[in-house]
Design a protein around this motif. Structure first.
Motif, mmCIF file in Angstrom:
data_model
loop_
_atom_site.group_PDB
_atom_site.id
_atom_site.type_symbol
_atom_site.label_atom_id
_atom_site.label_comp_id
_atom_site.label_asym_id
_atom_site.label_seq_id
_atom_site.Cartn_x
_atom_site.Cartn_y
_atom_site.Cartn_z
ATOM 1 N N ARG A 143 -12.034 -8.793 11.006
ATOM 2 C CA ARG A 143 -11.158 -7.967 10.155
ATOM 3 C C ARG A 143 -9.982 -7.370 10.918
ATOM 4 N NH1 ARG A 143 -15.828 -4.959 6.864
ATOM 5 N NH2 ARG A 143 -16.868 -5.473 8.816
ATOM 6 N N LEU A 170 -6.703 -9.354 10.737
ATOM 7 C CA LEU A 170 -5.937 -9.508 9.493
ATOM 8 C C LEU A 170 -4.494 -9.062 9.717
ATOM 9 C CD1 LEU A 170 -8.390 -8.156 6.791
ATOM 10 C CD2 LEU A 170 -7.454 -10.441 6.905
ATOM 11 N N ILE A 171 -3.555 -9.865 9.260
ATOM 12 C CA ILE A 171 -2.149 -9.529 9.519
ATOM 13 C C ILE A 171 -1.565 -8.633 8.434
ATOM 14 C CG2 ILE A 171 -1.654 -11.567 10.884
ATOM 15 C CD1 ILE A 171 -0.241 -12.618 8.266
ATOM 16 N N GLY A 172 -2.326 -8.419 7.379
ATOM 17 C CA GLY A 172 -1.855 -7.536 6.308
ATOM 18 C C GLY A 172 -2.988 -7.330 5.333
ATOM 19 N N ALA A 173 -2.900 -6.251 4.574
ATOM 20 C CA ALA A 173 -3.967 -5.970 3.614
ATOM 21 C C ALA A 173 -4.099 -7.145 2.649
ATOM 22 C CB ALA A 173 -3.639 -4.705 2.856
ATOM 23 N N ARG A 191 0.534 -10.185 2.513
ATOM 24 C CA ARG A 191 1.916 -9.699 2.628
ATOM 25 C C ARG A 191 2.139 -8.581 1.603
ATOM 26 N NH1 ARG A 191 5.973 -12.699 4.980
ATOM 27 N NH2 ARG A 191 7.095 -10.746 4.679
ATOM 28 N N ASP A 196 3.897 -6.084 1.528
ATOM 29 C CA ASP A 196 5.273 -5.610 1.382
ATOM 30 C C ASP A 196 6.070 -6.411 0.356
ATOM 31 O OD1 ASP A 196 4.877 -7.669 3.228
ATOM 32 O OD2 ASP A 196 6.813 -7.331 4.184
#
Lengths: 492, 390
Positions: free
Chosen positions: A33, A36-39, A119, A121
């Motif tokens: 976890r 992870l590069i983003g939620a 991503r 954002d």
């Protein structure tokens, strides 16, 4: 050793250790976890621990292979729903070389062209990660230029498309359908949800009913009179489903008491429910409540295989292999993990059939409203109580109105369907939820006209108020469709 | 008997490793030139007064090192004073004098010649010669007697090269300083050596200060721009990704994988170059490649361009999980580096405003800078692994 040398050594050693740990996490096993590069989007956050469910390409695959493999995994869960929706922009259609010119604009052969995970954002509603006026890419020029082929669309900007159209599911929005359902009153003369009425009217044959004397269970289990009373008043008892049917499923219905006691399971799993309610359990695993039981979810990795891939000795002691294992992904959803507003006193146990239906009372009326409100605490849910739909539901429950006239949470969100002549409940709540026009055909149109349904669902305030009041928004689709079908000067 | 040149070289060698003590190179070169002139004077080959240095006897002394210098002085068309000769010989002959004197010490069996990491070392065989010289100087300085003329020369040379901390304790230096000052001016050449060194150092200091002031301006400007840009882009609201479909520049920068890959690698290259500029500055070959301060300006300039590239690569979105840690460490390195740069570049101005301890102030941001940089290799490799594995 000089200070600089100490710093350089520490940095080098730290780098090697950290990279080593991450390589082991990626290639062998462990909790990833932190990588992870983003939620993860609301749609997939429950699957976060099963990376391979989506990331199926081998490590360091070339970008094209990685993209292709990733997109194949989307179909594992979503293809059936898209086929059912008669997907307006199906991948199949865009794979044709005839469509090659469009690949440069929006490559509709790949789900990830518009839906990129992790991503937040750039993630919009329905997990779309391109600007919402994306229709402009293909429908602004040539024969596809919607402003020239549809005079009614002249002057419209492309960020308004989603007000009337969906990219995938337009079953209730295509032109012929709009024309066919034009001019309907807001409320039909006999507003009854037909399948709900059929479902609620069904009663098991009287001869199949069993009473407390007809069931076998260990004495300790039968000692709780409340449980026995709940069961005795349930549809299960009426249909001849005994205690042993669920708690000792491997024992024949007429098996001896001692076999039932020996095979007794205190808390039967969902698989027991599946024996009789196959369709309900199958669809439960397709929705947000049960997606952690989806059959296509990747299993935790085998550390030995990862070690072998790295050219390392895979015959390590069990304890070491166990420490390298992936954490077991949770098998059930919990209300506390939900991203929608939930009640603070929501049930803490894992979500399964019994959470909503009560294992012994198996009360479908409770499951249709009270069970939802036991967890969900958003404005739409709160506003249901006291809404016209709720009033109808109470009337039906009180026997003051015909079956199928009441509207519960389940009426709209767990839509009834007919399969092999039998009415079943689709437990995939998402099947009629987003975009909400998916609800029109199976639910709204039984009681309301299409124009009223379109306007109501487009009015987000009205949705929040759970349809208390009249829509303040008007969707002009039907008028425009009629104009196109019967131009004003057609008779001249 | 050892020549003055040999004695001064012996005194400048470390007792344990045979490496030269850190002495200002100009002072060292002047001391070698002065020592050679004194050897010639004591060999009665030259004499000097306040205005000129003249050759008394052109006959060789038998020491090739001295004879070469004697021949050069004799052949010189003009008569120059002692200080001019000290400067000239320091500039043109110091390296040769040093090598010949070291070779002579090796031949005499006092030193050994060794090479470690491509640097020559001259460890002493038993250290007796150096110890005796140091003890003798110590006795002369701490006694009240009128010293021998050779001792006057030794003291002048030791003072020129700041060797006394190797011979006397701090307390003894404090106690002997008035006598050292008195003794070093008793000899004319010694006085001229000291004068030449002082004059050279004054000139160099001025030059260094002028050059530093110019470099500091660059460092201050670049660091200030970099620091303000970093802080501004961290603190101001994020530029949203455009909500209009189409290949806009921002959408490409922050949404297109290929563009992200390029901007990422350019950022990595700039970061590595910036790190290299800071590291190379301290290496010997860098000194041969020009003014070391240019490396510092380059380091700060590359740091500033990293701010720009970081914006291009991330839009200053702080990221998630390990990417957020990477971003945090990168920003910490940039901001601390910019802060240290501003302190270094603006040191003169800060001192004017009463901040005397600018060096101490710079220590904290420098430490943060180094610590943050140390974490970057691991985080960058992990970042790349995540991108390419998933």
């Amino acid at each position: 050793m000089s200070r600089n040398a100490v710093i350089a050594t520490l940095s080098t050693v730290g780098t090697l250790v950290a990279v080593g740990v991450v390589v082991v996490l990626m290639m062998v096993g462990g909790d990833r976890r932190a990588l992870l590069i983003g939620a993860t989007t609301d749609a997939h956050h429950q699957l976060e621990l099963s990376c391979e469910t989506c990331h199926a390409a081998p490590a360091f695959a070339d970008p094209e292979t990685a993209k292709s493999e990733l997109n194949k995994t989307c179909q594992n869960c979503h293809e059936d729903a898209l086929d059912d929706a008669d997907d307006s922009h199906s991948r199949k259609r865009f794979r044709s070389p005839r469509m090659a010119a469009y690949w440069e604009k929006v490559d509709a052969r790949y789900c990830t062209s518009c839906h990129v995970e992790h991503r937040p954002d750039i993630t919009r509603a329905s997990a779309v990660t391109v600007a919402m006026d994306f229709c402009v890419a293909c429908h602004s020029e040539g024969e596809q230029d919607i402003r020239t082929t549809r005079p009614s669309h002249e002057g419209l900007s492309f960020d308004t498309c989603a007000g009337c159209h969906n990219y995938h599911d337009n079953r209730a929005l295509y032109e012929d359908f709009l024309v066919r359902h034009a001019g309907q009153p807001w409320l039909k003369p006999e507003p009854v949800h037909a399948l709900s009425a059929q479902y609620r009217a069904w009663k098991p044959p009287e001869e199949s009913a069993v009473g407390p004397g007809g069931t076998m269970a260990p004495a300790a289990a039968l000692a709780d009179s409340t449980i026995v009373a709940h069961w005795a008043g349930s549809g299960h008892a009426a249909a001849g489903v005994t205690c042993a049917s669920c708690h000792a499923p491997d024992v024949a219905d007429d098996g001896p008491q001692r076999d039932v006691e020996a095979a007794w399971i205190d808390a039967p799993s969902t698989s027991v429910c599946r024996d009789c309610h196959r369709q309900e359990v199958r669809t439960f695993a397709l929705g947000r409540h049960g997606m952690r039981q989806h059959p296509e979810l990747a299993e935790p990795r085998e550390p030995g295989q990862g070690l072998a891939k790295l050219g390392l000795d895979a015959t390590l002691p069990e304890t070491i292999l166990a420490s390298l294992s992936d954490p077991a992904p949770p098998t059930h959803m919990h209300a506390a993990e939900a991203r929608l507003p939930m009640r603070t006193d929501a049930p803490t146990e894992p979500l399964n059939c019994g959470t909503c239906h009560d294992s012994h009372a198996v009360d479908i009326e409770h499951a249709a409203v009270a069970a939802c409100a036991a967890c969900h605490d958003d404005a739409h849910t709160q506003a249901y109580f006291g809404s016209p739909h709720h009033a109808l539901w109470l009337k039906e429950q009180a026997g003051e109105a015909a079956l199928g006239t009441g509207v519960s949470c389940a009426t709209c969100h767990m839509v009834k369907g007919k399969r092999r002549g039998k009415v079943t409940t689709n437990h995939n709540q998402n099947d009629s939820l987003r975009p909400n026009e998916k609800m029109i055909r199976p639910v709204c149109l039984d009681c309301h006209g299409l124009a009223f349904s379109l306007d109501s669902l487009a009015d987000t305030d009205l949705v929040s108020r759970n349809f208390t009041g009249r829509p303040a928004v008007h969707v002009e689709s039907i008028e425009w469709a009629i104009q196109r079908a019967e131009p004003p000067d057609a008779g001249r | 008997m050892l020549t003055f040149t040999e004695e001064i070289l012996l005194l400048l060698l470390g007792e344990e490793d045979g490496a030269f003590l850190p002495v200002n190179s100009n002072a060292f070169e002047c001391a070698l030139a002065g020592a050679t002139l004194m050897d010639l004077a004591f060999a009665l080959r030259i004499d000097t007064d306040l205005e000129s240095l003249i050759v008394l006897n052109e006959n060789p002394t038998g020491l090739s090192m001295l004879d070469r210098i004697l021949a050069r002085i004799a052949a010189h068309p003009e008569v120059m004073d002692a200080q001019s000769w000290v400067r000239l010989l320091a500039r043109e002959e110091a390296n040769t004098i040093r090598e010949q004197a070291l070779a002579s010490l090796v031949d005499r069996g006092i030193l050994e010649q060794r090479e470690r990491r491509r640097v020559e070392h001259y460890p002493m065989r038993d250290g007796t010669a150096q110890r005796e010289i140091k003890l003798h100087i110590r006795e002369v300085v701490l006694a009240d007697d009128i010293p021998d003329p050779r001792d006057v020369v030794r003291i002048a040379l030791c003072d020129a090269c700041s060797i006394f901390p190797e011979v006397l304790s701090d307390r003894e230096i404090e106690q002997a300083t008035p006598r050292i000052r008195q003794l070093r001016i008793m000899d004319l050449i010694g006085r001229e050596v000291a004068g030449a060194i002082a004059a050279i150092q004054r000139t160099m200091l001025m030059a260094v200060r002028t050059r530093l002031a110019r470099f500091r301006k660059y460092v201050l400007a670049l660091a200030a721009i970099g620091g303000i840009a970093t802080l501004a882009t961290v603190l101001v609201p994020r530029i949203p990704v455009p909500d209009r479909f189409g290949p806009t520049l921002l959408e490409r920068l922050w949404g297109d994988g290929a563009w992200q890959e390029w901007s990422g690698y350019v950022l990595l290259a700039l970061s590595v170059l910036g790190f290299a500029a800071a590291s190379v500055r301290r290496m010997r070959f860098a000194a041969k490649m020009g003014d070391q301060n240019w490396w510092r300006v380059m380091h700060v300039g590359l740091g500033m361009s990293c701010v720009l590239l970081l914006f291009v690569h991330t839009g200053f979105r702080l990221g998630y999980n390990l990417n957020a840690v990477l971003m945090g460490c990168y920003l910490a390195a940039l901001i601390s580096g910019a802060f240290a740069g501003v302190l270094m570049g603006g040191a003169t101005q800060l001192r004017r405003f009463g901040f005397a301890q600018v060096g101490k102030l710079t220590r904290l941001p420098m430490r943060v800078h180094v610590i943050a940089l140390c974490t970057l290799p691991a985080l960058l490799v992990i970042h790349l692994l995540i991108v390419y594995l998933y």
